[in-house]
Write a protein that holds these residues in place. Sequence first.
Motif, short mmCIF file in Angstrom:
data_model
loop_
_atom_site.label_atom_id
_atom_site.label_comp_id
_atom_site.label_asym_id
_atom_site.label_seq_id
_atom_site.Cartn_x
_atom_site.Cartn_y
_atom_site.Cartn_z
N THR A 179 0.84 -1.20 0.00
CA THR A 179 0.00 0.00 0.00
C THR A 179 0.87 1.25 0.00
O THR A 179 0.62 2.19 -0.76
N ASN A 180 1.90 1.27 0.82
CA ASN A 180 2.80 2.43 0.87
C ASN A 180 3.54 2.61 -0.45
O ASN A 180 3.70 3.74 -0.92
N ALA A 181 3.97 1.51 -1.06
CA ALA A 181 4.65 1.59 -2.35
C ALA A 181 3.71 2.14 -3.42
O ALA A 181 4.11 3.00 -4.23
N LEU A 182 2.47 1.70 -3.44
CA LEU A 182 1.49 2.20 -4.41
C LEU A 182 1.23 3.69 -4.21
O LEU A 182 1.10 4.45 -5.18
N ARG A 183 1.18 4.12 -2.96
CA ARG A 183 0.97 5.55 -2.69
C ARG A 183 2.14 6.40 -3.21
O ARG A 183 1.93 7.48 -3.75
N VAL A 184 3.34 5.88 -3.05
CA VAL A 184 4.51 6.60 -3.53
C VAL A 184 4.51 6.67 -5.06
O VAL A 184 4.74 7.72 -5.65
N VAL A 185 4.21 5.54 -5.69
CA VAL A 185 4.27 5.45 -7.15
C VAL A 185 3.11 6.20 -7.82
O VAL A 185 3.31 6.95 -8.76
N PHE A 186 1.89 5.97 -7.34
CA PHE A 186 0.71 6.52 -8.01
C PHE A 186 0.14 7.74 -7.34
O PHE A 186 -0.81 8.34 -7.82
#
Length: 75
Positions: A67-74
């Motif tokens: 979830t944190n990675a997706l927030r950073v990327v998108f």
Amino acid sequence: TYGQLLAISPTKPVFIAETGCVPTGTTAGETSAAWIKQFPAALRLMPHIENVTWFDAQGYTLSVEDTNALRVVFG
């Protein structure tokens, strides 16, 4: 493949309708969060891609790291 799409129509934008990844990769220690974090670098190598839709399968719960990675990327 990306190259085949460009061969068909080199001036048209490319849209990825559904993409995602499994929780763990095929290599030991590989995680979906790591794959997600590498996704923007891969997209920069394919400048005709203008849109990506992330697909999350039913029954799969994203980890906090995912979830944190997706927030950073998108964003």
